[in-house]
Structure formats: structure tokens, C-alpha cells
Scaffold this motif. Structure first.
Motif, PDB file in Angstrom:
ATOM      1  N   VAL A   2       2.951   5.980   9.352  1.00 45.29           N
ATOM      2  CA  VAL A   2       1.452   5.034   8.755  1.00 45.29           C
ATOM      3  C   VAL A   2       0.835   3.999   9.552  1.00 45.29           C
ATOM      4  CG1 VAL A   2       2.030   2.761   7.348  1.00 45.29           C
ATOM      5  CG2 VAL A   2       3.974   4.435   7.328  1.00 45.29           C
ATOM      6  N   GLN A   3      -0.477   4.210   9.196  1.00 45.85           N
ATOM      7  CA  GLN A   3      -1.063   3.391   9.709  1.00 45.85           C
ATOM      8  C   GLN A   3      -1.087   1.897   9.126  1.00 45.85           C
ATOM      9  OE1 GLN A   3      -2.267   6.977   8.174  1.00 45.85           O
ATOM     10  NE2 GLN A   3      -1.342   7.268  10.276  1.00 45.85           N
ATOM     11  N   LEU A   4      -1.649   1.215   9.833  1.00 46.95           N
ATOM     12  CA  LEU A   4      -1.735  -0.222   9.445  1.00 46.95           C
ATOM     13  C   LEU A   4      -2.612  -0.790  10.015  1.00 46.95           C
ATOM     14  CD1 LEU A   4       1.939  -1.293  10.189  1.00 46.95           C
ATOM     15  CD2 LEU A   4       0.693  -0.549   8.083  1.00 46.95           C
ATOM     16  N   VAL A   5      -3.469  -1.722   9.165  1.00 39.77           N
ATOM     17  CA  VAL A   5      -5.063  -2.456   9.720  1.00 39.77           C
ATOM     18  C   VAL A   5      -4.511  -3.704   9.434  1.00 39.77           C
ATOM     19  CG1 VAL A   5      -6.829  -2.550  10.134  1.00 39.77           C
ATOM     20  CG2 VAL A   5      -5.767  -0.302  10.201  1.00 39.77           C
ATOM     21  N   GLU A   6      -4.657  -4.848  10.389  1.00 39.86           N
ATOM     22  CA  GLU A   6      -5.438  -5.909   9.893  1.00 39.86           C
ATOM     23  C   GLU A   6      -6.483  -6.253  10.235  1.00 39.86           C
ATOM     24  OE1 GLU A   6      -1.751  -6.014  12.674  1.00 39.86           O
ATOM     25  OE2 GLU A   6      -3.500  -4.748  12.856  1.00 39.86           O
ATOM     26  N   SER A   7      -6.521  -7.555   9.450  1.00 42.64           N
ATOM     27  CA  SER A   7      -7.821  -8.279   8.953  1.00 42.64           C
ATOM     28  C   SER A   7      -7.380 -10.288   8.933  1.00 42.64           C
ATOM     29  CB  SER A   7      -9.008  -7.702   8.108  1.00 42.64           C
ATOM     30  OG  SER A   7      -8.180  -7.872   6.482  1.00 42.64           O
ATOM     31  N   ALA A  23      -3.465  -3.237   5.776  1.00 42.80           N
ATOM     32  CA  ALA A  23      -4.016  -2.425   4.364  1.00 42.80           C
ATOM     33  C   ALA A  23      -3.019  -1.182   5.312  1.00 42.80           C
ATOM     34  CB  ALA A  23      -5.069  -2.218   5.077  1.00 42.80           C
ATOM     35  N   ALA A  24      -2.054  -0.416   4.652  1.00 43.93           N
ATOM     36  CA  ALA A  24      -1.656   0.264   5.102  1.00 43.93           C
ATOM     37  C   ALA A  24      -1.489   1.782   4.853  1.00 43.93           C
ATOM     38  CB  ALA A  24       0.462   0.304   4.686  1.00 43.93           C
ATOM     39  N   GLY A  26      -1.306   6.254   4.446  1.00 44.53           N
ATOM     40  CA  GLY A  26      -0.559   7.559   4.906  1.00 44.53           C
ATOM     41  C   GLY A  26       0.715   7.979   3.911  1.00 44.53           C
ATOM     42  N   PRO A  27       1.360   8.549   4.210  1.00 43.87           N
ATOM     43  CA  PRO A  27       2.218   9.094   3.074  1.00 43.87           C
ATOM     44  C   PRO A  27       2.845   7.728   2.607  1.00 43.87           C
ATOM     45  CG  PRO A  27       2.766   9.728   5.139  1.00 43.87           C
ATOM     46  CD  PRO A  27       1.804   8.917   5.449  1.00 43.87           C
ATOM     47  N   THR A  28       3.378   7.734   1.537  1.00 47.50           N
ATOM     48  CA  THR A  28       4.522   6.283   0.646  1.00 47.50           C
ATOM     49  C   THR A  28       3.946   5.205   1.428  1.00 47.50           C
ATOM     50  OG1 THR A  28       6.607   6.944   1.901  1.00 47.50           O
ATOM     51  CG2 THR A  28       5.588   8.619  -0.053  1.00 47.50           C
ATOM     52  N   PRO A  29       3.424   4.582   1.606  1.00 47.77           N
ATOM     53  CA  PRO A  29       3.571   3.364   2.228  1.00 47.77           C
ATOM     54  C   PRO A  29       3.757   1.828   2.084  1.00 47.77           C
ATOM     55  CG  PRO A  29       1.040   4.003   1.155  1.00 47.77           C
ATOM     56  CD  PRO A  29       2.297   5.086   2.011  1.00 47.77           C
ATOM     57  N   ASN A  30       3.629   2.057   0.838  1.00 43.02           N
ATOM     58  CA  ASN A  30       5.446   1.237  -0.533  1.00 43.02           C
ATOM     59  C   ASN A  30       7.002   1.678   0.023  1.00 43.02           C
ATOM     60  OD1 ASN A  30       2.941  -0.005  -1.280  1.00 43.02           O
ATOM     61  ND2 ASN A  30       2.545   1.425  -2.613  1.00 43.02           N
ATOM     62  N   ASN A  31       6.640   2.656   0.828  1.00 37.94           N
ATOM     63  CA  ASN A  31       8.629   2.680   0.836  1.00 37.94           C
ATOM     64  C   ASN A  31       8.714   1.687   1.851  1.00 37.94           C
ATOM     65  OD1 ASN A  31       8.675   4.464  -1.767  1.00 37.94           O
ATOM     66  ND2 ASN A  31       8.117   6.266  -0.247  1.00 37.94           N
ATOM     67  N   TYR A  32       8.104   1.583   3.019  1.00 36.80           N
ATOM     68  CA  TYR A  32       8.443   0.513   4.249  1.00 36.80           C
ATOM     69  C   TYR A  32       8.758  -1.055   3.563  1.00 36.80           C
ATOM     70  CZ  TYR A  32       7.239   4.472   6.054  1.00 36.80           C
ATOM     71  OH  TYR A  32       6.886   5.929   6.914  1.00 36.80           O
ATOM     72  N   VAL A  33       9.482  -1.839   4.403  1.00 37.56           N
ATOM     73  CA  VAL A  33       9.683  -3.143   4.361  1.00 37.56           C
ATOM     74  C   VAL A  33       8.157  -3.195   5.011  1.00 37.56           C
ATOM     75  CG1 VAL A  33      11.350  -4.909   4.955  1.00 37.56           C
ATOM     76  CG2 VAL A  33      12.131  -3.295   4.042  1.00 37.56           C
ATOM     77  N   MET A  34       8.081  -4.380   5.061  1.00 41.30           N
ATOM     78  CA  MET A  34       7.051  -5.003   5.004  1.00 41.30           C
ATOM     79  C   MET A  34       6.995  -6.169   6.463  1.00 41.30           C
ATOM     80  SD  MET A  34       4.956  -2.253   5.243  1.00 41.30           S
ATOM     81  CE  MET A  34       3.415  -3.012   6.307  1.00 41.30           C
ATOM     82  N   ALA A  35       6.323  -6.354   7.426  1.00 46.12           N
ATOM     83  CA  ALA A  35       7.011  -7.717   8.002  1.00 46.12           C
ATOM     84  C   ALA A  35       5.649  -8.240   9.274  1.00 46.12           C
ATOM     85  CB  ALA A  35       7.744  -7.532   9.402  1.00 46.12           C
ATOM     86  N   THR A  78      -1.078  -3.048   0.210  1.00 47.62           N
ATOM     87  CA  THR A  78      -1.572  -4.433   0.976  1.00 47.62           C
ATOM     88  C   THR A  78      -0.501  -5.526   1.270  1.00 47.62           C
ATOM     89  OG1 THR A  78      -4.013  -3.979   0.975  1.00 47.62           O
ATOM     90  CG2 THR A  78      -3.128  -5.905   1.635  1.00 47.62           C
ATOM     91  N   VAL A  79      -0.246  -5.890   2.385  1.00 50.70           N
ATOM     92  CA  VAL A  79       0.505  -6.931   2.914  1.00 50.70           C
ATOM     93  C   VAL A  79      -0.732  -8.143   2.624  1.00 50.70           C
ATOM     94  CG1 VAL A  79       2.305  -8.139   3.867  1.00 50.70           C
ATOM     95  CG2 VAL A  79       2.019  -5.472   3.302  1.00 50.70           C
TER      96      VAL A  79
END
Length: 124
Positions: A2-7, A23-24, A26-35, A78-79
């Protein structure tokens, strides 16, 4: 991976608001707990907020409760971190992170992927 890019970071006066985005991809980014974590100069990285898969359960650090809101838009992978009533002590680099654990704690070592960070500066 997973690649993560903040703004969304920037300079704001005390009492103001900012909304950070992560913004996430890569493969299945919604399968992760985000923090969100943050790190001020000379201090250790500290937990700010996390949100479960599907956005059902947010958890906040005491310093963020009542002022910050974490949310996620799965359609956009996106988180967000909506921050209000900002204080000078909120000044830090804010990092987005993702964990593949089922129930990750608030410890940074539980998170597998990290963004590059976005600077938030709150002036008094």
C-alpha cells in the motif's frame, strides 16, 4: 504493498481548522485499519486517531478527543483527519499509516505502511 500520500497540512492560527487527507493506493487499501500519528521536533511519534475497516469504530488519543474527527471514504480509498480548535501544541508532522492487523493497538510498530508526512504548524 500500500502506498499512502498525505496532503492538507499548512500554517494556521490557534483556534483554526485544517483537514488532512491520506490517499491510499495499491492492492485492497480498504482492507487496512488506518491511523494518524504525529511527531513534533525532539519528541517521539505519537498516536492521534485510528479508524477500523469500513469506518465503524474510531479511536482517539486524549489530546484529540472532541477536536479531531477521523473518517474514511472507501470509494476514494482516502482517510481524513478533520482538526478544529487547533493549539500550538498540535504543531507536528502528521503521518498516515495502515495496519493489516485485525485489531492494531495505538503503537506505531503495529502499522505496516507509512506516508511521507505533512507539516501542520499552529501559530499562537
Amino acid at each position: 504493498q500500500v502506498q499512502l500520500v498525505e496532503s492538507g497540512g499548512g500554517l494556521v492560527q490557534a483556534g483554526g481548522s485544517l483537514r488532512l487527507s491520506c490517499a491510499a493506493s495499491g492492492p485492497t487499501p480498504n482492507n487496512y485499519v488506518m491511523a494518524w500519528f504525529r511527531q513534533a521536533p525532539g519528541k517521539e511519534r505519537e498516536f492521534v486517531a485510528k479508524i477500523s475497516r469500513r469506518g465503524a469504530v474510531p479511536t482517539y488519543a486524549d489530546s484529540a478527543k472532541g477536536r479531531f474527527t477521523i473518517s474514511r471514504d472507501e470509494a476514494k480509498s482516502t482517510v481524513y483527519l478533520q482538526m478544529s480548535s487547533l493549539k500550538p501544541e498540535d504543531t507536528a508532522i502528521y503521518y498516515c499509516s495502515a495496519s493489516s492487523r485485525l485489531l492494531p493497538s495505538v503503537v506505531a510498530q503495529n502499522y505496516d505502511y507509512w506516508g511521507q508526512g505533512t507539516q501542520v504548524t499552529v501559530s499562537s
